[in-house]
Design a protein around this motif. Structure first.
Motif, PDB file in Angstrom:
ATOM      1  N   GLU A   6       0.836  -1.208   0.000  1.00  0.00           N
ATOM      2  CA  GLU A   6       0.000   0.000   0.000  1.00  0.00           C
ATOM      3  C   GLU A   6       0.868   1.254   0.000  1.00  0.00           C
ATOM      4  OE1 GLU A   6      -3.968  -1.580   2.417  1.00  0.00           O
ATOM      5  OE2 GLU A   6      -2.227  -0.830   3.527  1.00  0.00           O
ATOM      6  N   LYS A   7       1.967   1.210   0.720  1.00  0.00           N
ATOM      7  CA  LYS A   7       2.884   2.351   0.750  1.00  0.00           C
ATOM      8  C   LYS A   7       3.484   2.594  -0.636  1.00  0.00           C
ATOM      9  CE  LYS A   7       6.615   4.316   3.575  1.00  0.00           C
ATOM     10  NZ  LYS A   7       7.269   5.014   2.483  1.00  0.00           N
ATOM     11  N   LEU A   8       3.856   1.517  -1.327  1.00  0.00           N
ATOM     12  CA  LEU A   8       4.370   1.644  -2.691  1.00  0.00           C
ATOM     13  C   LEU A   8       3.340   2.310  -3.595  1.00  0.00           C
ATOM     14  CD1 LEU A   8       6.303   0.961  -5.085  1.00  0.00           C
ATOM     15  CD2 LEU A   8       5.206  -1.291  -5.165  1.00  0.00           C
ATOM     16  N   ARG A   9       2.116   1.861  -3.503  1.00  0.00           N
ATOM     17  CA  ARG A   9       1.065   2.412  -4.360  1.00  0.00           C
ATOM     18  C   ARG A   9       0.793   3.878  -4.040  1.00  0.00           C
ATOM     19  NH1 ARG A   9      -2.813  -2.955  -3.780  1.00  0.00           N
ATOM     20  NH2 ARG A   9      -1.764  -4.209  -5.399  1.00  0.00           N
ATOM     21  N   ASN A  10       0.788   4.219  -2.757  1.00  0.00           N
ATOM     22  CA  ASN A  10       0.512   5.605  -2.361  1.00  0.00           C
ATOM     23  C   ASN A  10       1.665   6.541  -2.706  1.00  0.00           C
ATOM     24  OD1 ASN A  10      -2.000   4.899  -1.297  1.00  0.00           O
ATOM     25  ND2 ASN A  10      -1.172   4.525   0.750  1.00  0.00           N
ATOM     26  N   ASP A  11       2.886   6.098  -2.426  1.00  0.00           N
ATOM     27  CA  ASP A  11       4.054   6.968  -2.598  1.00  0.00           C
ATOM     28  C   ASP A  11       4.498   7.090  -4.054  1.00  0.00           C
ATOM     29  OD1 ASP A  11       3.990   7.078   0.124  1.00  0.00           O
ATOM     30  OD2 ASP A  11       5.901   6.046   0.457  1.00  0.00           O
ATOM     31  N   VAL A  12       4.331   6.013  -4.810  1.00  0.00           N
ATOM     32  CA  VAL A  12       4.916   5.958  -6.152  1.00  0.00           C
ATOM     33  C   VAL A  12       3.858   5.969  -7.252  1.00  0.00           C
ATOM     34  CG1 VAL A  12       6.425   4.645  -7.699  1.00  0.00           C
ATOM     35  CG2 VAL A  12       6.912   4.719  -5.239  1.00  0.00           C
ATOM     36  N   VAL A  18       6.637  11.534  -9.567  1.00  0.00           N
ATOM     37  CA  VAL A  18       7.712  10.668  -9.086  1.00  0.00           C
ATOM     38  C   VAL A  18       8.204   9.777 -10.217  1.00  0.00           C
ATOM     39  CG1 VAL A  18       8.242   8.713  -7.564  1.00  0.00           C
ATOM     40  CG2 VAL A  18       6.931  10.645  -6.697  1.00  0.00           C
ATOM     41  N   GLY A  19       9.517   9.685 -10.377  1.00  0.00           N
ATOM     42  CA  GLY A  19      10.088   8.723 -11.305  1.00  0.00           C
ATOM     43  C   GLY A  19       9.901   7.328 -10.733  1.00  0.00           C
ATOM     44  N   LYS A  20       9.108   6.497 -11.406  1.00  0.00           N
ATOM     45  CA  LYS A  20       8.688   5.222 -10.813  1.00  0.00           C
ATOM     46  C   LYS A  20       9.843   4.266 -10.540  1.00  0.00           C
ATOM     47  CE  LYS A  20       5.461   3.945 -13.737  1.00  0.00           C
ATOM     48  NZ  LYS A  20       4.381   3.103 -14.314  1.00  0.00           N
ATOM     49  N   LEU A 227      11.724  12.858 -14.400  1.00  0.00           N
ATOM     50  CA  LEU A 227      11.282  13.107 -13.028  1.00  0.00           C
ATOM     51  C   LEU A 227      12.292  12.604 -12.000  1.00  0.00           C
ATOM     52  CD1 LEU A 227       7.522  12.084 -13.378  1.00  0.00           C
ATOM     53  CD2 LEU A 227       8.458  14.406 -13.285  1.00  0.00           C
ATOM     54  N   GLY A 228      13.222  11.771 -12.431  1.00  0.00           N
ATOM     55  CA  GLY A 228      14.223  11.235 -11.524  1.00  0.00           C
ATOM     56  C   GLY A 228      15.508  12.041 -11.547  1.00  0.00           C
ATOM     57  N   LYS A 229      16.493  11.571 -10.803  1.00  0.00           N
ATOM     58  CA  LYS A 229      17.752  12.300 -10.662  1.00  0.00           C
ATOM     59  C   LYS A 229      18.804  11.886 -11.685  1.00  0.00           C
ATOM     60  CE  LYS A 229      17.105  12.818  -5.653  1.00  0.00           C
ATOM     61  NZ  LYS A 229      17.654  12.470  -4.309  1.00  0.00           N
ATOM     62  N   ASP A 230      18.770  10.626 -12.125  1.00  0.00           N
ATOM     63  CA  ASP A 230      19.822  10.099 -12.996  1.00  0.00           C
ATOM     64  C   ASP A 230      19.169   9.365 -14.161  1.00  0.00           C
ATOM     65  OD1 ASP A 230      21.887   8.632 -14.220  1.00  0.00           O
ATOM     66  OD2 ASP A 230      22.979   8.386 -12.339  1.00  0.00           O
ATOM     67  N   TYR A 231      19.119  10.028 -15.326  1.00  0.00           N
ATOM     68  CA  TYR A 231      18.408   9.480 -16.485  1.00  0.00           C
ATOM     69  C   TYR A 231      19.022   8.162 -16.942  1.00  0.00           C
ATOM     70  CZ  TYR A 231      15.241  10.022 -20.470  1.00  0.00           C
ATOM     71  OH  TYR A 231      14.213   9.861 -21.369  1.00  0.00           O
ATOM     72  N   VAL A 232      20.343   8.130 -17.055  1.00  0.00           N
ATOM     73  CA  VAL A 232      21.021   6.927 -17.539  1.00  0.00           C
ATOM     74  C   VAL A 232      20.765   5.751 -16.605  1.00  0.00           C
ATOM     75  CG1 VAL A 232      23.282   5.870 -17.934  1.00  0.00           C
ATOM     76  CG2 VAL A 232      22.795   8.150 -18.837  1.00  0.00           C
ATOM     77  N   ARG A 233      20.889   5.990 -15.331  1.00  0.00           N
ATOM     78  CA  ARG A 233      20.680   4.914 -14.351  1.00  0.00           C
ATOM     79  C   ARG A 233      19.252   4.390 -14.409  1.00  0.00           C
ATOM     80  NH1 ARG A 233      23.258   5.233  -8.374  1.00  0.00           N
ATOM     81  NH2 ARG A 233      22.195   3.514  -7.329  1.00  0.00           N
TER      82      ARG A 233
END
Length: 364
Positions: A6-12, A18-20, A227-233
């Protein structure tokens, strides 16, 4: 109390800012002692659909890769190979504890072993060994070589590369992807575009050439890496996540039969999964071509090689996987009849008795 899922679904999943894949695979460092580090995933791995047994293998691979990557701490290093084993079925009911061993760190390579334990049972369920290399980037190596030439420096090595071309289905469909059958799955994380021919019988099917059948479709990870910090990663993680998806269910097509929900529902579980990343210049949130063959099946084990290509035909990753599985006698009999339709009774002898299911698989 909120469950890990449930936390995964709510947070992400419910937060479109958020970058999934970056969030799904994130972890925190618990402790460090010499060459051993303990991490905990921030979110659980999950089944590919509600009610499915265990958890999706690509979830393990992606989170394990990210945990190992965290322990490297060298910004210009990227993975070039992963060797992993699925030991026990995972659970969505608790987070994973990762025990990481720093195997080696050299000028050009870093090697890590990551062991995943289910927190609520303390059971080892997945192992991964990953090697990282400095600048896994073909274009950069070529550019660096040209700079050396221009400087007049002594040239010790010359960049050289070659790759296998994608199979003919890539060229047949690469400009018509939007016309293929599209669907999303695995909790809304993966999309596939599938040629319609995969849902029909194979013409001129030859049972003696099952291992030569070249198959293919398109895949992408559904995320916005901006949306994330590191596109390549994120692109590496998205490909690692997607690399275990769908193709194994299409074994029935290699048998000359249409992929249907009934026939694709044969028993199979992944045993291991190996990835070789050839270059970092790709984007797994855009369409990639999946070129694959089932090389062999015997002793209830299925072996496949899967190559991933960008839409300009560049090979960027190769996967090798072995799975444990059983094919129903009815399915094998259908395949035999499809062969006989074109070639007569020249196929390898296969029993059609429903009572000797394991023998049927071994003979195939």
């Amino acid at each position: 109390m909120t469950s890990p899922l449930e936390k995964l679904r709510n947070d992400v999943y419910k937060d479109d800012q958020v970058g999934k894949i970056e969030a799904k695979t994130s972890c925190r460092l618990i402790s460090e002692d010499g060459n051993k580090m303990i991490y905990e995933g921030n979110y659980p791995v999950e089944p590919y659909k509600e009610g499915a047994r265990g958890t999706y293998g690509g979830d393990f691979i992606a989170q394990g890769l990210n945990v190992a990557w965290e322990s490297v701490g060298r910004p210009n290093f990227q993975p070039h190979s992963i060797h992993s084993y699925f030991v026990k079925a995972g659970s969505k009911d608790s987070l994973l504890r990762w025990e990481v061993i720093k195997v080696s760190d050299s000028r050009s390579f870093s090697n890590r072993i990551a062991l995943a334990y289910q927190s609520h049972t303390n059971q080892l369920c997945f192992t991964l060994q990953c090697s990282f290399t400095k600048d896994n980037h073909l274009d950069k190596r070529d550019a660096d070589h040209q700079k050396l030439i221009a400087s007049g420096a002594d040239i010790k090595t010359v960049p050289f590369q070659f790759k296998r071309n994608p199979n003919p289905k890539f060229f047949k469909y690469k400009d018509e992807i939007e016309d293929l059958l599209y669907f999303e799955h695995t909790n809304g994380n993966i999309a596939h575009a599938i040629p319609r021919e995969i849902f029909s019988k194979t013409k001129n099917f030859d049972m003696n050439r099952i291992g030569d059948e070249e198959l293919g479709f398109y895949v992408k990870f559904l995320d916005d890496y901006n949306l994330g910090k590191d596109y390549v990663r994120q692109s590496f993680l998205g490909l690692a996540f997607s690399s275990d998806s769908l193709w194994l269910a299409t074994l029935v097509k290699a048998l000359g039969l249409p992929v249907t929900s009934k026939d694709a529902d044969f028993f199979r579980v992944s045993l291991d999964h190996t990835l070789y990343f050839h270059d970092l210049n790709f984007d797994s949130s855009t369409w990639l071509y999946v070129d694959y063959r089932f090389l062999s099946m015997g002793n209830n084990r299925i072996l496949a090689v899967i190559n991933f290509y960008t839409l300009d035909g560049k090979a960027i990753c190769t996967a090798v996987q072995e799975a444990y599985g059983f094919l129903p006698g009815e399915l094998i009999e259908k395949s035999r009849k499809q062969h006989e339709k074109y070639h007569g009774k020249s196929a390898t002898s296969i029993s059609s008795s429903d009572g000797v299911r394991t023998q049927q698989v071994a003979k195939l």
